[in-house]
Design a protein around this motif. Structure first.
Motif, PDB file in Angstrom:
ATOM      1  N   MET A  66       0.845  -1.198   0.000  1.00  0.00           N
ATOM      2  CA  MET A  66       0.000   0.000   0.000  1.00  0.00           C
ATOM      3  C   MET A  66       0.879   1.246   0.000  1.00  0.00           C
ATOM      4  N   ASN A  67       1.787   1.300  -0.980  1.00  0.00           N
ATOM      5  CA  ASN A  67       2.633   2.466  -1.183  1.00  0.00           C
ATOM      6  C   ASN A  67       2.600   2.828  -2.656  1.00  0.00           C
ATOM      7  N   SER A  68       3.612   3.525  -3.097  1.00  0.00           N
ATOM      8  CA  SER A  68       3.695   3.920  -4.509  1.00  0.00           C
ATOM      9  C   SER A  68       4.994   3.427  -5.130  1.00  0.00           C
ATOM     10  N   PHE A  69       5.465   2.265  -4.690  1.00  0.00           N
ATOM     11  CA  PHE A  69       6.656   1.676  -5.286  1.00  0.00           C
ATOM     12  C   PHE A  69       6.381   1.328  -6.750  1.00  0.00           C
ATOM     13  N   SER A  70       7.363   1.543  -7.592  1.00  0.00           N
ATOM     14  CA  SER A  70       7.212   1.265  -9.023  1.00  0.00           C
ATOM     15  C   SER A  70       8.409   0.442  -9.498  1.00  0.00           C
ATOM     16  N   GLY A  71       8.402   0.171 -10.797  1.00  0.00           N
ATOM     17  CA  GLY A  71       9.492  -0.617 -11.360  1.00  0.00           C
ATOM     18  C   GLY A  71       9.257  -2.106 -11.234  1.00  0.00           C
ATOM     19  N   PRO A  72      10.180  -2.896 -11.755  1.00  0.00           N
ATOM     20  CA  PRO A  72      10.000  -4.363 -11.729  1.00  0.00           C
ATOM     21  C   PRO A  72      10.250  -4.949 -10.344  1.00  0.00           C
ATOM     22  N   VAL A  73       9.680  -6.126 -10.111  1.00  0.00           N
ATOM     23  CA  VAL A  73       9.912  -6.849  -8.857  1.00  0.00           C
ATOM     24  C   VAL A  73      11.234  -7.611  -8.999  1.00  0.00           C
ATOM     25  N   PRO A  74      12.148  -7.441  -8.042  1.00  0.00           N
ATOM     26  CA  PRO A  74      13.444  -8.132  -8.161  1.00  0.00           C
ATOM     27  C   PRO A  74      13.326  -9.615  -7.818  1.00  0.00           C
ATOM     28  N   ASN A  75      14.393 -10.329  -8.084  1.00  0.00           N
ATOM     29  CA  ASN A  75      14.468 -11.722  -7.649  1.00  0.00           C
ATOM     30  C   ASN A  75      14.800 -11.775  -6.153  1.00  0.00           C
ATOM     31  N   PHE A  76      14.302 -12.803  -5.504  1.00  0.00           N
ATOM     32  CA  PHE A  76      14.489 -12.931  -4.059  1.00  0.00           C
ATOM     33  C   PHE A  76      15.250 -14.215  -3.708  1.00  0.00           C
ATOM     34  N   ASP A  77      15.974 -14.774  -4.683  1.00  0.00           N
ATOM     35  CA  ASP A  77      16.535 -16.098  -4.472  1.00  0.00           C
ATOM     36  C   ASP A  77      17.593 -16.152  -3.376  1.00  0.00           C
ATOM     37  N   ASN A  78      18.169 -15.002  -2.981  1.00  0.00           N
ATOM     38  CA  ASN A  78      19.178 -15.017  -1.911  1.00  0.00           C
ATOM     39  C   ASN A  78      18.569 -14.918  -0.517  1.00  0.00           C
ATOM     40  N   LEU A  79      17.263 -14.608  -0.453  1.00  0.00           N
ATOM     41  CA  LEU A  79      16.619 -14.424   0.856  1.00  0.00           C
ATOM     42  C   LEU A  79      16.069 -15.763   1.326  1.00  0.00           C
ATOM     43  N   ARG A  80      16.953 -16.657   1.683  1.00  0.00           N
ATOM     44  CA  ARG A  80      16.555 -18.041   1.958  1.00  0.00           C
ATOM     45  C   ARG A  80      15.756 -18.191   3.241  1.00  0.00           C
ATOM     46  N   LEU A  81      15.822 -17.203   4.123  1.00  0.00           N
ATOM     47  CA  LEU A  81      15.077 -17.281   5.384  1.00  0.00           C
ATOM     48  C   LEU A  81      13.761 -16.492   5.319  1.00  0.00           C
ATOM     49  N   LEU A  82      13.419 -16.008   4.140  1.00  0.00           N
ATOM     50  CA  LEU A  82      12.209 -15.195   3.991  1.00  0.00           C
ATOM     51  C   LEU A  82      10.965 -15.995   4.376  1.00  0.00           C
ATOM     52  N   ARG A  83      10.163 -15.416   5.246  1.00  0.00           N
ATOM     53  CA  ARG A  83       8.933 -16.071   5.682  1.00  0.00           C
ATOM     54  C   ARG A  83       7.679 -15.341   5.196  1.00  0.00           C
ATOM     55  N   ASP A  84       7.783 -14.029   4.995  1.00  0.00           N
ATOM     56  CA  ASP A  84       6.585 -13.225   4.753  1.00  0.00           C
ATOM     57  C   ASP A  84       6.915 -12.142   3.730  1.00  0.00           C
ATOM     58  N   LEU A  85       6.257 -12.152   2.572  1.00  0.00           N
ATOM     59  CA  LEU A  85       6.489 -11.154   1.538  1.00  0.00           C
ATOM     60  C   LEU A  85       5.145 -10.539   1.137  1.00  0.00           C
ATOM     61  N   ARG A  86       4.973  -9.250   1.439  1.00  0.00           N
ATOM     62  CA  ARG A  86       3.730  -8.537   1.112  1.00  0.00           C
ATOM     63  C   ARG A  86       4.093  -7.288   0.317  1.00  0.00           C
ATOM     64  N   ILE A  87       3.771  -7.267  -0.960  1.00  0.00           N
ATOM     65  CA  ILE A  87       4.059  -6.108  -1.817  1.00  0.00           C
ATOM     66  C   ILE A  87       2.782  -5.652  -2.539  1.00  0.00           C
ATOM     67  N   SER A  88       1.620  -5.946  -1.975  1.00  0.00           N
ATOM     68  CA  SER A  88       0.341  -5.615  -2.616  1.00  0.00           C
ATOM     69  C   SER A  88       0.107  -4.112  -2.676  1.00  0.00           C
ATOM     70  N   GLU A  89      -0.750  -3.717  -3.607  1.00  0.00           N
ATOM     71  CA  GLU A  89      -1.237  -2.334  -3.750  1.00  0.00           C
ATOM     72  C   GLU A  89      -0.100  -1.338  -3.906  1.00  0.00           C
ATOM     73  N   ASN A  90       0.733  -1.589  -4.918  1.00  0.00           N
ATOM     74  CA  ASN A  90       1.759  -0.648  -5.337  1.00  0.00           C
ATOM     75  C   ASN A  90       1.611  -0.430  -6.839  1.00  0.00           C
ATOM     76  N   ASN A  91       2.646   0.107  -7.468  1.00  0.00           N
ATOM     77  CA  ASN A  91       2.631   0.326  -8.919  1.00  0.00           C
ATOM     78  C   ASN A  91       3.722  -0.504  -9.589  1.00  0.00           C
ATOM     79  N   LEU A  92       3.963  -1.692  -9.068  1.00  0.00           N
ATOM     80  CA  LEU A  92       5.014  -2.557  -9.581  1.00  0.00           C
ATOM     81  C   LEU A  92       4.648  -3.122 -10.953  1.00  0.00           C
ATOM     82  N   ILE A  93       5.622  -3.289 -11.803  1.00  0.00           N
ATOM     83  CA  ILE A  93       5.381  -3.748 -13.172  1.00  0.00           C
ATOM     84  C   ILE A  93       6.218  -4.998 -13.456  1.00  0.00           C
ATOM     85  N   GLY A  94       6.065  -5.500 -14.672  1.00  0.00           N
ATOM     86  CA  GLY A  94       6.849  -6.658 -15.097  1.00  0.00           C
ATOM     87  C   GLY A  94       6.043  -7.937 -15.062  1.00  0.00           C
ATOM     88  N   ASP A  95       6.655  -8.993 -15.557  1.00  0.00           N
ATOM     89  CA  ASP A  95       5.942 -10.275 -15.590  1.00  0.00           C
ATOM     90  C   ASP A  95       6.133 -11.014 -14.268  1.00  0.00           C
TER      91      ASP A  95
END
Length: 691
Positions: free
Chosen positions: A1-30
């Motif tokens: 719920m911000n105004s982040f833009s641009g493509p979503v990066p890869n997260f393959d190095n974040l091996r301990l990631l438990r929670d990823l919430r990037i909803s309601e922004n202006n992110l683009i890409g496939d």
């Protein structure tokens, strides 16, 4: 719920990631970045909804963490099929892919998601049958599959999922009937099967649904009587059986469904009288029995005091004790005359004071009436008489982070609208009037007056206000899907033909109520896409009554100097300042053209020689030219439903031309427009099945 833009990066190095919430922004890409998350073996929550993404869900989704509990990816422009590999995510309890462009079938392997509690696939283009494998989801609570193209019967095994609380299967192409064991779902809270091809009779066992709040079976082919035992479901607040083939009479027992707020029985074959027991439904706000074969006197007590003629149209044998229902007056049977001495006593001692009192009351009413004509009531006068919530300025400051730009929803001619949260957690839209602008205060007064007198499910609902000498704001219901303008002219949003048709009907119903269903006509004066807001179910609500005019009894035209929006105003409005309901009809015609061409009337391609109306009119006169003016992607010759869609759009354009007649008297009215649109929708749905 911000105004982040641009493509979503890869997260393959974040091996301990438990929670990823990037909803309601202006992110683009496939959506290929999802593949990088397969290295995050502890991932439990993944939320990417409401971004300008695109592409298909990768099959590598099946390699995500088996600990994943939530995957939300609604409103991301996802295309293609749902990968069956999602069935590998055995810990999922929430899967939301709503409001995308998904095609193909619902994968049978989703049935392996034994822990799933919520399946949200609404508003896509999914086809085929509802797979029986879904019945293996023994913990399923919420099932949202509406607004797709699903066919076949409702799986009977769904009636065995006693965990179900909400079932939304509306706006599909389902046939057959309701499985008999559906009535065993005694904890069901909402059942929506509207806009399908279901048939058969409704079992009296519907009364076993003791806690159900919403039942919508409209726009199907159900027949037989309305079961009287439906009255056992006393928790129902919303009941719609409209547009079916129900016969018989309205059960007298319906008067005991004490929580009913909305009851729609229109467009059936119902006969007999309207039960007087319905006068006891004190919470009933919406009532419609139009287009039936009802007879007898319309009740006048309880909620019927607030209903208008629109609730009863096309019932030739109905009568009423008063003229406001626009039906014939009931013939009163003459009672046996009283004894002479009683009559003399009445005439000599009772009648004179009654007549005197009536004359006195009439005199007071006339005096008040004259004063009201000379004085516009202040907002304070208006607000004293309605149950609006009073909100302090400090509460609004807290709820909007001091009216920060991050909460700004939009700007208008007289102020700005902010998203906010009230002290009780209610999300609202706050319309703040800029009192430094000329006319802003009058706009607040006008909107307050109109919204205090109207109530309809397709009008924006007012919750409260904040009003003092330095600050004026209206607190309105928050519409999470924004304005129709956003959906028509944003690259990241898309509406299909049926969605546009339903929105057009919603707006027409609102205007029909304002013009014909209110005590006195209300003219909106500024119908355009930015003033049409969409709720979470994409139901349209007409908003912004700052320029509106509330007509007096007998008035059909008034003069005004108020300026409306260029391109949408009727010729007589701009040249002579004449405001009438016919002007709204003209604006509505422009709106229809814009909805189905995606061209604004002020587009650079138009000039004095070639307007939006003339451009579409020329296409209507040429063979096979409709496709050249229709919104891109809405009509393609490769589509197997091309004929049905072309016929639908042509009919809409033809109706728009009837709204856009140069002479106001030659335009059709909103009652005729609603009827025409309903026919277009029925024919479109039927043709889609046939072709």
């Amino acid at each position: 719920m911000n105004s982040f833009s641009g493509p979503v990066p890869n997260f393959d190095n974040l091996r301990l990631l438990r929670d990823l919430r990037i909803s309601e922004n202006n992110l683009i890409g496939d959506l290929r970045f999802l593949s990088s998350l397969t290295n995050c073996q502890y991932l439990k929550v993944l939320q990417i909804s409401t971004n300008s993404l695109h592409g298909m869900l990768p099959t590598s989704m099946g390699n995500l963490s088996t600990s994943l509990k939530q995957f939300r990816a609604s409103e991301c422009n996802i295309t293609g099929a749902i990968p069956s590999e999602i069935g590998n995510l055995s810990s999922l309890f929430m899967l939301s892919l709503s409001s995308n462009q998904l095609t193909g079938f619902i994968p049978t392997r989703l049935g392996k998601l034994k822990q799933l509690e919520g399946l949200y696939l609404r508003q896509n283009m999914l086809q085929g049958h509802i797979p029986h494998d879904l019945c293996q989801m023994s913990n399923l609570v919420n099932l949202y599959l509406h607004a797709n193209m699903l066919t076949g019967a409702i799986p009977e095994c769904l009636g065995e999922l006693t965990t179900l609380r909400i079932v939304y299967l509306g706006s599909n192409k389902l046939n057959s009937t309701i499985p008999s064991n559906f009535w065993n779902l005694v904890d069901l809270l909402a059942l929506n099967l509207s806009s399908n091809y279901l048939s058969g009779q409704i079992s009296s066992e519907i009364g076993s649904l003791k806690v159900i709040n919403e039942v919508d079976l409209s726009w199907n082919q159900f027949s037989g009587d309305i079961p009287s035992l439906i009255s056992n479901s006393k928790s129902i607040e919303f009941l719609s059986l409209a547009y079916n083939k129900f016969g018989g009479s309205i059960p007298n027992s319906m008067g005991s469904i004490i929580n009913l707020r909305s009851l729609d029985l229109s467009n059936n074959n119902l006969s007999g009288v309207i039960p007087k027991s319905l006068e006891g439904l004190r919470y009933l706000q919406y009532f419609n029995v139009s287009y039936n074969k009802l007879e007898g006197e319309i009740p006048t007590g309880g909620p019927f005091v607030n209903f208008t003629a629109q609730s009863f149209v096309q019932n030739s044998a109905l009568c009423a004790a008063e003229t406001r229902f626009h039906v014939q007056l009931c013939v009163q049977t003459h009672k046996r005359s009283r004894p002479k001495n009683v009559s003399v006593f009445f005439v000599k001692y009772i009648l004179p004071p009654i007549i005197s009192a009536i004359i006195l009351v009439i005199g007071i009413i006339v005096l008040i009436r004259r004063r009201k004509l000379n004085k516009v009531p202040s907002p304070a006068d208006i607000l004293l008489n309605i149950a609006w919530r009073r909100v302090s300025y400090q509460e609004l400051v807290r709820g909007t982070s001091a009216f920060s730009e991050t909460n700004l929803l939009g700007r208008g001619g007289f102020g700005s609208v902010f998203r906010g949260t009230l002290s009780d957690g209610l999300n609202v839209a706050i319309k703040v009037f800029n009192l430094q602008l000329e006319g802003a205060s009058k706009s607040f007064d006008a909107e307050s007056e109109i919204l205090s007198t109207v109530r309809h499910r397709n009008l924006v609902r007012i919750i409260g206000c904040c009003c003092n000498a330095e600050f004026k704001a209206l607190i309105l219901a928050y519409m999470p899907n924004g304005s129709l303008e956003k959906w028509l002219h944003s690259e990241s949003h898309c509406l299909d033909i049926l969605q546009r048709l339903k929105i057009a009907i919603d707006v027409a119903l609102a205007l029909e109520y304002l013009h014909h269903g209110h005590t006195f006509p209300v003219v909106h004066c500024d119908i355009k896409p930015s003033n049409i807001l969409l709720d979470e179910d994409m139901t349209a609500h007409v908003a912004d009554f700052g320029l509106s005019k509330l007509f007096d009894e007998g008035e059909v035209v008034i003069q005004t100097n108020t300026l409306a929006t260029i391109g949408y105003t009727a010729p007589e409005y701009g040249s002579e300042g004449k405001v009438s309901t016919n002007g709204d009809v003209y604006s509505y015609g422009i709106l229809l053209l814009e909805m189905f061409t995606r061209k604004k009337p002020t587009d650079d391609m138009f000039s004095e020689e070639m307007s939006l109306k003339a451009w579409v009119s020329e296409a209507l006169l040429q063979e096979n030219a409709i496709i050249e003016v229709v919104a891109p992607g809405l009509l393609t010759r490769e589509d197997r439903h091309f004929f049905a869609k072309e016929q639908c759009v042509s009919s809409v354009f033809g109706l728009a031309m009837d709204c856009l007649a140069f002479s106001p008297d030659e335009r059709i009215n909103m009652i005729q427009i609603v009827a025409a649109l309903e026919k277009i929708k029925i024919r479109f749905l039927a043709n889609n099945i046939m072709h």
